[in-house]
Write a protein that holds these residues in place. Sequence first.
Motif, PDB file in Angstrom:
ATOM      1  N   UNK A  41       0.836  -1.205   0.000  1.00 60.45           N
ATOM      2  CA  UNK A  41       0.000   0.000   0.000  1.00 60.45           C
ATOM      3  C   UNK A  41       0.869   1.252   0.000  1.00 60.45           C
ATOM      4  N   UNK A  42       1.946   1.228   0.778  1.00 62.96           N
ATOM      5  CA  UNK A  42       2.861   2.373   0.819  1.00 62.96           C
ATOM      6  C   UNK A  42       3.477   2.616  -0.552  1.00 62.96           C
ATOM      7  N   UNK A  43       3.938   1.556  -1.195  1.00 62.28           N
ATOM      8  CA  UNK A  43       4.546   1.699  -2.525  1.00 62.28           C
ATOM      9  C   UNK A  43       3.562   2.325  -3.508  1.00 62.28           C
ATOM     10  N   UNK A  44       2.310   1.902  -3.450  1.00 62.62           N
ATOM     11  CA  UNK A  44       1.296   2.453  -4.353  1.00 62.62           C
ATOM     12  C   UNK A  44       1.061   3.931  -4.050  1.00 62.62           C
ATOM     13  N   UNK A  45       0.967   4.269  -2.780  1.00 60.96           N
ATOM     14  CA  UNK A  45       0.717   5.666  -2.408  1.00 60.96           C
ATOM     15  C   UNK A  45       1.893   6.561  -2.799  1.00 60.96           C
ATOM     16  N   UNK A  46       3.115   6.048  -2.685  1.00 58.69           N
ATOM     17  CA  UNK A  46       4.280   6.815  -3.133  1.00 58.69           C
ATOM     18  C   UNK A  46       4.169   7.080  -4.632  1.00 58.69           C
ATOM     19  N   UNK A  47       3.796   6.059  -5.389  1.00 57.85           N
ATOM     20  CA  UNK A  47       3.643   6.233  -6.839  1.00 57.85           C
ATOM     21  C   UNK A  47       2.521   7.224  -7.156  1.00 57.85           C
ATOM     22  N   UNK A  48       1.417   7.139  -6.433  1.00 56.76           N
ATOM     23  CA  UNK A  48       0.301   8.053  -6.672  1.00 56.76           C
ATOM     24  C   UNK A  48       0.675   9.487  -6.322  1.00 56.76           C
ATOM     25  N   UNK A  49       1.564   9.646  -5.347  1.00 55.18           N
ATOM     26  CA  UNK A  49       1.996  10.984  -4.965  1.00 55.18           C
ATOM     27  C   UNK A  49       2.738  11.701  -6.074  1.00 55.18           C
ATOM     28  N   UNK A  50       3.326  10.938  -6.998  1.00 53.36           N
ATOM     29  CA  UNK A  50       3.997  11.542  -8.148  1.00 53.36           C
ATOM     30  C   UNK A  50       3.034  11.813  -9.295  1.00 53.36           C
ATOM     31  N   UNK A  51       1.789  11.380  -9.155  1.00 47.82           N
ATOM     32  CA  UNK A  51       0.819  11.508 -10.242  1.00 47.82           C
ATOM     33  C   UNK A  51      -0.178  12.645 -10.027  1.00 47.82           C
ATOM     34  N   UNK A  52      -0.125  13.279  -8.855  1.00 50.94           N
ATOM     35  CA  UNK A  52      -1.026  14.410  -8.618  1.00 50.94           C
ATOM     36  C   UNK A  52      -0.256  15.478  -7.851  1.00 50.94           C
ATOM     37  N   UNK A  53      -0.823  16.643  -7.718  1.00 54.40           N
ATOM     38  CA  UNK A  53      -0.159  17.756  -7.034  1.00 54.40           C
ATOM     39  C   UNK A  53      -0.158  17.574  -5.533  1.00 54.40           C
ATOM     40  N   UNK A  55       0.742  17.346  -1.475  1.00 58.78           N
ATOM     41  CA  UNK A  55       1.074  18.388  -0.508  1.00 58.78           C
ATOM     42  C   UNK A  55       2.101  17.874   0.497  1.00 58.78           C
ATOM     43  N   UNK A  56       2.630  18.786   1.293  1.00 60.91           N
ATOM     44  CA  UNK A  56       3.605  18.441   2.321  1.00 60.91           C
ATOM     45  C   UNK A  56       3.046  17.388   3.274  1.00 60.91           C
ATOM     46  N   UNK A  57       1.814  17.575   3.731  1.00 60.56           N
ATOM     47  CA  UNK A  57       1.232  16.653   4.709  1.00 60.56           C
ATOM     48  C   UNK A  57       1.208  15.227   4.183  1.00 60.56           C
ATOM     49  N   UNK A  58       0.953  15.069   2.900  1.00 62.64           N
ATOM     50  CA  UNK A  58       0.905  13.739   2.285  1.00 62.64           C
ATOM     51  C   UNK A  58       2.236  13.019   2.475  1.00 62.64           C
ATOM     52  N   UNK A  59       3.331  13.710   2.135  1.00 59.01           N
ATOM     53  CA  UNK A  59       4.646  13.081   2.234  1.00 59.01           C
ATOM     54  C   UNK A  59       5.061  12.898   3.690  1.00 59.01           C
ATOM     55  N   UNK A  60       4.590  13.754   4.578  1.00 58.83           N
ATOM     56  CA  UNK A  60       4.878  13.570   5.997  1.00 58.83           C
ATOM     57  C   UNK A  60       4.260  12.274   6.517  1.00 58.83           C
ATOM     58  N   UNK A  61       3.008  12.025   6.157  1.00 59.27           N
ATOM     59  CA  UNK A  61       2.351  10.778   6.572  1.00 59.27           C
ATOM     60  C   UNK A  61       3.119   9.561   6.055  1.00 59.27           C
ATOM     61  N   UNK A  62       3.489   9.605   4.766  1.00 60.13           N
ATOM     62  CA  UNK A  62       4.176   8.453   4.173  1.00 60.13           C
ATOM     63  C   UNK A  62       5.569   8.268   4.767  1.00 60.13           C
ATOM     64  N   UNK A  63       6.276   9.366   5.028  1.00 60.45           N
ATOM     65  CA  UNK A  63       7.613   9.269   5.619  1.00 60.45           C
ATOM     66  C   UNK A  63       7.541   8.636   7.009  1.00 60.45           C
ATOM     67  N   UNK A  64       6.559   9.035   7.800  1.00 64.24           N
ATOM     68  CA  UNK A  64       6.417   8.479   9.147  1.00 64.24           C
ATOM     69  C   UNK A  64       6.091   6.987   9.076  1.00 64.24           C
ATOM     70  N   UNK A  65       5.223   6.620   8.139  1.00 56.43           N
ATOM     71  CA  UNK A  65       4.877   5.203   7.985  1.00 56.43           C
ATOM     72  C   UNK A  65       6.103   4.404   7.560  1.00 56.43           C
TER      73      UNK A  65
END
Length: 202
Positions: A41-53, A55-65
């Motif tokens: 799920x994390x890998x997919x969300x990282x990929x999706x993060x490159x497909x839309x604009x 935000x900082x909060x998004x990457x903060x959540x993923x980095x913590x996970x």
Amino acid sequence: MDVPELLRRAACHVPALTAGEAGTTLADANEYLDHDEWEVALDILVELGDAYGSEIAYWDFLAKAARMMWLARTERWCHWRRAEVNHGVIRAELQLVAPGVVGGRRTSVPGDGRLRPLWDIGDVTAAGHPDLYVARIWVESQPDLQPGGGGVVRLAPLSPQRWRRLSAGDVITMHEQRPVAGTATVIEAVFPAADDAGRDGE
């Protein structure tokens, strides 16, 4: 927050119709979350993060996970992407000088943002000498760059405002000492409207 909650909070930021390069979607991420397949799920969300604009909060959540799952490289990438939200994206095709040439590296360039060489982007000092700036390197699609090798890299300048005049096609040089260690052609340079756009306490 535990890992599933962090991933679900990140997922809430992704527009429903977003699709990654491999065709994965938010529905795929949620399905893996429902089955406790957190790393997928994390890998997919990282990929999706490159497909839309994203935000900082998004990457903060993923980095913590990623940190809680002991996925060091993924955590570093999430921090890298967070910084790009703030300062912009600079991608370039880098060709390293051959190891037998003056300035050439004899060891590989680590691909995860640890190396901080100097760069000549065309500015000069008052005395007429090249004004060199530090920028970290992230190597795309491979773990490192071998001596004399080449590939697409992303650059994270320590003084990003100085790099805003760059555009696709510009040629810059990498230096670890005075001789040129590599030559890079910019293939993408996209910057936010203001350097502090979206800043949320770095």
